[in-house]
Design a protein around this motif. Structure first.
Motif, PDB file in Angstrom:
ATOM      1  N   UNK B 532       0.833  -1.211   0.000  1.00 56.02           N
ATOM      2  CA  UNK B 532       0.000   0.000   0.000  1.00 56.02           C
ATOM      3  C   UNK B 532       0.865   1.258   0.000  1.00 56.02           C
ATOM      4  N   UNK B 533       0.415   2.250  -0.736  1.00 57.06           N
ATOM      5  CA  UNK B 533       1.154   3.504  -0.851  1.00 57.06           C
ATOM      6  C   UNK B 533       0.198   4.634  -0.521  1.00 57.06           C
ATOM      7  N   UNK B 534       0.691   5.608   0.216  1.00 59.29           N
ATOM      8  CA  UNK B 534      -0.163   6.752   0.518  1.00 59.29           C
ATOM      9  C   UNK B 534       0.645   8.017   0.303  1.00 59.29           C
ATOM     10  N   UNK B 535       0.056   8.981  -0.385  1.00 55.93           N
ATOM     11  CA  UNK B 535       0.767  10.233  -0.608  1.00 55.93           C
ATOM     12  C   UNK B 535       0.004  11.353   0.092  1.00 55.93           C
ATOM     13  N   UNK B 536       0.712  12.040   0.975  1.00 51.62           N
ATOM     14  CA  UNK B 536       0.099  13.152   1.706  1.00 51.62           C
ATOM     15  C   UNK B 536       0.626  14.460   1.122  1.00 51.62           C
ATOM     16  N   UNK B 537      -0.165  15.182   0.379  1.00 54.07           N
ATOM     17  CA  UNK B 537       0.315  16.471  -0.094  1.00 54.07           C
ATOM     18  C   UNK B 537       0.406  17.426   1.087  1.00 54.07           C
ATOM     19  N   UNK B 545      -5.593  16.355   2.206  1.00 52.60           N
ATOM     20  CA  UNK B 545      -6.234  15.051   2.021  1.00 52.60           C
ATOM     21  C   UNK B 545      -5.274  14.084   1.335  1.00 52.60           C
ATOM     22  N   UNK B 546      -5.054  12.898   1.934  1.00 52.59           N
ATOM     23  CA  UNK B 546      -4.107  11.964   1.323  1.00 52.59           C
ATOM     24  C   UNK B 546      -4.690  11.254   0.096  1.00 52.59           C
ATOM     25  N   UNK B 547      -3.781  10.820  -0.775  1.00 51.46           N
ATOM     26  CA  UNK B 547      -4.171   9.956  -1.893  1.00 51.46           C
ATOM     27  C   UNK B 547      -3.719   8.554  -1.503  1.00 51.46           C
ATOM     28  N   UNK B 548      -4.654   7.645  -1.399  1.00 54.44           N
ATOM     29  CA  UNK B 548      -4.294   6.317  -0.932  1.00 54.44           C
ATOM     30  C   UNK B 548      -4.386   5.304  -2.073  1.00 54.44           C
ATOM     31  N   UNK B 598      13.827  22.524  -2.878  1.00 56.31           N
ATOM     32  CA  UNK B 598      15.071  23.146  -2.396  1.00 56.31           C
ATOM     33  C   UNK B 598      14.890  24.618  -2.007  1.00 56.31           C
ATOM     34  N   UNK B 599      13.804  25.224  -2.490  1.00 57.28           N
ATOM     35  CA  UNK B 599      13.591  26.637  -2.195  1.00 57.28           C
ATOM     36  C   UNK B 599      12.893  26.852  -0.852  1.00 57.28           C
ATOM     37  N   UNK B 600      12.324  25.768  -0.327  1.00 57.39           N
ATOM     38  CA  UNK B 600      11.514  25.926   0.882  1.00 57.39           C
ATOM     39  C   UNK B 600      12.176  25.166   2.030  1.00 57.39           C
ATOM     40  N   UNK B 601      12.843  25.867   2.926  1.00 60.21           N
ATOM     41  CA  UNK B 601      13.612  25.175   3.965  1.00 60.21           C
ATOM     42  C   UNK B 601      12.767  24.681   5.134  1.00 60.21           C
ATOM     43  N   UNK B 602      11.515  25.038   5.189  1.00 60.79           N
ATOM     44  CA  UNK B 602      10.752  24.700   6.385  1.00 60.79           C
ATOM     45  C   UNK B 602       9.908  23.443   6.241  1.00 60.79           C
ATOM     46  N   UNK B 603       9.232  23.302   5.107  1.00 59.31           N
ATOM     47  CA  UNK B 603       8.333  22.156   4.976  1.00 59.31           C
ATOM     48  C   UNK B 603       8.638  21.391   3.698  1.00 59.31           C
ATOM     49  N   UNK B 604       8.271  20.107   3.715  1.00 55.91           N
ATOM     50  CA  UNK B 604       8.364  19.318   2.490  1.00 55.91           C
ATOM     51  C   UNK B 604       7.140  19.622   1.633  1.00 55.91           C
ATOM     52  N   UNK B 605       7.234  19.276   0.358  1.00 59.64           N
ATOM     53  CA  UNK B 605       6.097  19.481  -0.542  1.00 59.64           C
ATOM     54  C   UNK B 605       5.007  18.465  -0.264  1.00 59.64           C
ATOM     55  N   UNK B 606       5.447  17.238  -0.028  1.00 59.48           N
ATOM     56  CA  UNK B 606       4.505  16.152   0.216  1.00 59.48           C
ATOM     57  C   UNK B 606       5.275  15.019   0.872  1.00 59.48           C
ATOM     58  N   UNK B 607       4.529  14.046   1.391  1.00 60.13           N
ATOM     59  CA  UNK B 607       5.172  12.896   2.007  1.00 60.13           C
ATOM     60  C   UNK B 607       4.630  11.643   1.341  1.00 60.13           C
TER      61      UNK B 607
END
Lengths: 231, 886
Positions: B532-537, B545-548, B598-607
């Motif tokens: 199973x794969x889940x992508x959390x934007x 809302x995650x894509x599962x 790389x431009x955003x040092x605080x948060x990731x784009x998605x997980x």
């Protein structure tokens, strides 16, 4: 006949001079205040019959002036606003101003508004004297019989349209904002859903102005509201 | 090409934070010393007390209980977090309580011993990870560190002092700390303190003295610490070159990696690592190799894994592509035979990339080498099927040989038969050992079955040469076959990998939206990993809302527990991977990978969360491929993001250009009416009585007309700014067409009375869904235009009709002259203005352009046509009001 007293409240020197010169040329007696506080003190002494009020004053909000005047009496107030103060204009009308002029305005326009305001004073006085009916040109409203007549013919009006007509008539020559009309007639609907109001206005107009050439009663102030024209 | 991105991102993040986020991130101050007892903790506590006195919120997170009375006395009066009690091998152990510290959230926190390994690795296995999290949470951290715990110095210390240091701290933690305070003490004084029992209790001390606290050791360590401090200052310069280290699975490779890191540090280079896998057997991704790669990452390297047998070529290719300037590689001591046999990588690199400097570090042959041989033989036994195959081929060849001999065939044919057998054997079995075995067995069989005397291993010396040649031919051909076969498998694997990545890339390129990108990535990953794969934007610091993507068993995103979601959130905010198979929270079910900007040092784009624990654990090749897919996804997400920014930028530029044009046009065109107004007023002021009544009237009129023109212009400009600021300004309300017509007609120019105006409205009930004021402005402009461009007495007709598709068409007709073809195409352009032969000042060419954009903003299209036999018609449609309740 004593001369009519008008109080002009305007902080801009050139515009103020234009207004006062026009008033003078048209034989009105006037006082010119450049600040809100001055206007309020002059108001109680001078007891003007019409107030021309600029909304952008250096010392206080023009709307505050309206509130304080309305706390004392119903002297007609014509608000003068710049284009950028559109929202102020509507709240000024809601606070009890009668009419508005948008800069740049022509002096003829201003004089016309003053005449309308003065006539309205007369109408208010008349209707206070006899609350049973209302006459405006070919239009007659019989309050007791709850019927309106145009050229002596009874008009078929829905309950809402009749109420709207009475409201407009009672405030002849005064600009009523969409918000005010909505609050009085459709308390349960949100203020910005003016569909019912538009339908009622269209219906009323159909009855009062049956042909393209018949005299106009309902005047549109786009983006602001409606007023009833005195004939 | 797979690049493990976690460390790289970590570094990027730290660099970024240094540059920008100083205010938000906590600051790390390290009290740095060369040995225990120099007074690091003491210095730290002293400073903490000062901070406390200045009114800061200071808390002791954890102090090592060394039982030093002076230190303990200093700690008194400072708030101290209770330690976490942890069971470890039957003992109660005190640990730093990270959760409590995060909850308490002081301004400053003191956490002793940066190099400590957590006994309880529930969340992080190392204390510096705990501290990184504290810093992320905006807490300032004070910590202590001894020089021997620095990762890059580990082997140096190991070699020279013969002391094994197991707890190490990656150098980037040291390099990127906001402040380092060197706590120094003369080695002589330190030994004195030790003897006085100020550092350890006496028994302990004597032992320590003997081992570690030797005078020359201390002097050397002190030197190292001082050097490290000086280098740190030099390191602050920006890395300009890139250094590549070649990683292998040998234990001795650790030294190569460490040396490379030190070199990179000394030369201020960016460190990258490369591992070339030439083994199709994935289990060969040994424990040691994983450790080596991790070490390189800890030292700040980005490590790439390439697949192929041609090591030299691959390294050269990679180095060129990545613009590497220095390569560090290990070379084992070789015998002359090995040198003959093997092609030397260094030689190869010298031919392929002469421009790049190569540093060769001699690797000592490790004792483990022998062990490996032993393990090989064990393996041999294990692989029974290959052995059986070899036997079968041998038997087959022998039978055929005997058959040939019966027929009376030449011996040469039998030899050739055996050689054929060895090649077949090499194709069907794995590894050289079977070929070797075959070759020997073949010789024996040949001797036994075919040479005189038959059925004995004795043979005439004549045959010896035959045997030797036969053996060599058999062995060499078999090893070539094996090599070719290996290359073939690797090629196939590479092709497969390329194909999957290309496919993913193609699909991602085609995806126009983030949702589709996540969809493609999720499906590809599920296909590949069968889990199973889940992508959390991410949405800033929160999850969307995650894509599962279920694997059939778990089909709901709800199977991801809240604990797991907390890890996802942590990954999003820390931009580091976590969960299954990592150092951070390894007990989780999922492996969580951040997609970083790389431009955003605080948060990731998605997980991206991969449910690996419950599925068959993928081999490292597949896992690499999964990482590559994530990289592709990251690129795709960034592409969409950049595109959006670019579009916004372009819109802004367009608007800016329009504004500039407008300003230029206005300032130019305002001059004309202003000249006449002021000029006319001037004449009237100074020579009023010299003018005749009619002349004066003319001047008054002229002033009035020009002023009106200006007023009109200002109205249009105001409307323009409204539209210009975006469609948001369009206030859509129900509006009666009749109202709009009435309002427009009451604001026409003074010349309107000279024309006949008519309105025709299909129904008085026609209600538009639009901004009444703006549409009124449109009508005023078009009607005023008609008035200006038609002869006096012309007819102007306004009509409004509802159309079939819930809209209303509004048209403005005049019976004036036609507009010529050329003007027709330009009429809506900004600053285009036709010549009126009838009246008034020429317009500025704003009116119709404005009308066009207003109508467009209201969801319509303004058009114009010549009407036969005469007249011009402007028309547009607008949506009718639909009651929201319906």
């Amino acid at each position: 006949m004593s001369k009519i007293r008008i109080l002009a409240v305007e902080d801009d020197h050139e515009v103020g001079r234009l207004i006062t010169m026009t008033l003078k040329a048209n034989h009105y007696v006037y006082e010119w205040s450049k600040t809100g506080n001055d206007a309020l003190s002059v108001f109680s002494l001078f007891q003007p019959e019409v107030i021309l009020l600029d909304l952008g004053l250096p010392d206080m909000d023009g709307i505050e002036v309206i509130k304080q005047v309305r706390a004392i009496n119903q002297t007609p107030i014509i608000v003068i606003s710049a284009h950028s103060e559109e929202e102020d204009k509507i709240s000024a009308l809601d606070e009890g101003a009668d009419d508005y002029l948008v800069k740049p305005f022509s002096v003829n326009e201003m004089l016309a508004r003053i005449r309308v305001a003065l006539r309205r004073r007369q109408v208010v006085a008349d209707s206070a004297a006899q609350q049973r009916s209302y006459v405006n040109g070919a239009l007659k409203i019989d309050f007791l019989g709850r019927t309106a007549y145009l050229n002596a013919k009874p008009l078929a009006l829905t309950e809402t349209n009749y109420k709207l007509l009475c409201l407009l008539a009672a405030n002849t020559a005064k600009v009523l904002t969409h918000g005010y009309l909505m609050r009085v007639l459709w308390q349960d609907k949100p203020l910005d859903d003016t569909t019912s109001l538009r339908v009622a206005i269209a219906g009323l107009r159909k009855a009062l102005e049956p042909t393209a050439n018949s005299p106009k009663y309902i005047q549109t102030h786009i983006g602001v509201g409606y007023s009833f024209i005195q004939h | 090409m797979q690049e493990d991105s976690s460390t790289q991102n970590l570094l990027a993040q730290i660099k970024k934070t240094q540059a920008k986020e100083r205010g938000k991130r906590g600051r790390l101050k390290i009290f740095f010393g060369y040995a225990a007892g120099v007074g690091k903790t003491f210095a730290m506590l002293e400073e903490a007390r000062e901070l406390k006195n200045e009114g800061y919120d200071v808390v002791i997170g954890y102090l090592e209980p060394h039982d030093r009375p002076e230190t303990a006395q200093l700690a008194e009066g400072l708030e101290q977090l209770p330690p976490k009690r942890v069971q470890h091998q039957g003992l109660q152990v005190n640990e730093f309580d990270l959760e409590a510290a995060l909850k308490r959230k002081p301004t400053f926190i003191l956490v002793d011993e940066l190099a400590h390994s957590n006994v309880d690795d529930q969340k992080h296995s190392k204390r510096y990870q705990d501290i990184a999290e504290l810093l992320n949470a905006g807490i300032n951290v004070y910590s202590t560190l001894n020089v021997q715990h620095l990762e890059s110095l580990n082997s140096v210390i190991d070699n020279l002092l013969h002391v094994a240091v197991t707890e190490t701290v990656p150098d980037y933690i040291f390099d990127n700390a906001d402040e380092i305070k060197l706590v120094d003490l003369e080695p002589k004084d330190l030994t004195m303190r030790l003897q006085l029992g100020k550092i350890y209790s006496t028994v302990h001390a004597r032992k320590a003295l003997n081992n570690f606290f030797k005078m020359n050791n201390l002097t050397y360590l002190r030197e190292l610490a001082l050097r490290k401090m000086t280098m740190r200052l030099a390191h602050r310069k920006k890395a300009s070159e890139r250094l590549l280290v070649c990683i292998s699975g040998a234990p001795s490779n650790r030294r190569v990696i460490r040396t490379a890191a030190q070199l990179a540090h000394a030369f201020s280079c960016e460190l990258s690592g490369i591992y070339i896998s030439d083994d199709q057997d994935e289990t060969a991704h040994s424990q040691q190799l994983t450790e080596n790669i991790r070490l390189a990452e800890l030292l700040g390297a980005k490590v790439a894994t390439l697949y192929g047998a041609q090591k030299g070529e691959l390294i050269a290719e990679y180095a060129k592509e990545k613009e590497i300037s220095k390569i560090v590689l290990g070379a084992s001591q070789t015998t002359w035979l090995e040198e003959l046999w093997r092609e030397d990588i260094v030689e190869q690199l010298n031919t392929l990339i002469p421009e790049i400097d190569k540093f060769v570090i001699t690797e000592k042959k490790h004792r483990k080498k022998r062990k490996k041989l032993f393990s090989v033989s064990l393996n041999q036994v294990a692989n029974l099927s290959d052995l059986l195959k070899t036997f079968a081929i041998l038997t087959g060849c022998s039978f055929l040989g005997l058959l040939l001999k019966e027929i009376g065939s030449n011996d040469v044919n039998i030899v050739l038969l055996y050689i054929l057998g060895v090649m077949i054997n090499a194709l069907v079995t794995h590894g050289k050992r079977y070929s070797l075995f075959y070759s020997f067995a073949m010789l024996l069989l040949y001797d036994f079955l075919f040479t005189q005397p038959l059925a004995s291993f004795q043979s005439s010396p004549n045959n010896l040469l035959t045997f030797v040649v036969m053996f060599l031919v058999a062995f060499l051909s078999s090893s070539w076959t094996t090599k070719l076969r290996k290359q073939g498998i690797l090629d196939a694997q590479r092709a497969y990998r390329t194909e999957i990545l290309l496919k993913t890339n193609r699909l991602l390129q085609r995806s126009p939206s983030l949702a589709e990108i996540y969809q493609v990535t999720g499906e590809q990953l599920r296909e590949l990993l069968k889990c199973p794969v889940c992508i959390f934007p991410g949405n800033q610091e929160n999850l969307s809302m995650p894509h599962f993507f279920g694997d059939g068993k778990d089909n709901q995103a709800t199977t991801i527990t809240t604990a797991e979601q907390a890890i996802v959130l942590w990954v999003l905010r820390n931009r580091k991977r976590a969960g299954f198979g990592t150092d951070t929270l390894p007990k989780a079910d999922y492996l969580h990978l951040p997609l970083n900007d790389p431009e955003e040092p605080r948060y990731a784009l998605a997980v991206v969360s991969l449910g690996l624990k419950k599925s068959v654990h993928p081999d490292s090749f597949t896992l690499d491929l999964a990482y590559s897919i994530c990289d592709e996804c990251e690129q795709a997400v960034l592409r969409i993001k950049n595109l959006k920014q670019k579009n916004e930028g372009e819109a802004l530029a367009r608007q800016e250009k329009l504004r500039a044009n407008l300003l230029r046009g206005i300032s130019h065109d305002l001059r004309t009416p202003l000249t006449t107004i002021s000029g006319n007023a001037d004449i009237l002021l100074h020579s009023e009585y010299e003018l005749e009544e009619t002349q004066r009237k003319e001047l008054y009129h002229s002033i009035y007309n020009d002023a009106t023109w200006l007023i009109n212009l200002v109205e249009n400009l105001l409307a323009m700014t409204k539209v210009d600021e975006g469609s948001l300004k369009v206030k859509r309300r129900p509006e009666l067409v009749e109202d709009i017509f009435q309002a427009a007609l009451s604001h026409l120019s003074a010349n309107a009375v000279k024309h006949t105006l008519e309105t025709k409205i299909e129904s008085q009930m026609l209600i538009l869904d639009t901004d009444g004021q703006l549409i009124t402005q449109v009508l005023i402009n078009i009607i005023n235009n008609a008035i200006q461009y038609t002869p006096t007495g012309s007819k102007i007709i306004l009509t409004a009709n509802s159309t079939a598709n819930g809209r209303a068409q509004i048209s403005i007709y005049n019976d004036g002259p036609h507009i010529d073809e050329q003007a027709m195409t330009k009429i809506f352009e900004l600053f285009y203005s036709g010549n009126s032969i009838y009246a008034g000042r020429k317009g500025m060419g704003i009116g119709l352009a404005l009308c066009k954009s207003i109508i467009a903003a209201c969801g319509g299209r303004l058009e114009v046509e010549n009407v036969q036999p005469k007249g011009v018609r402007f028309f547009f449609t607008l949506p009718l009001w639909r009651d929201k309740d319906e």
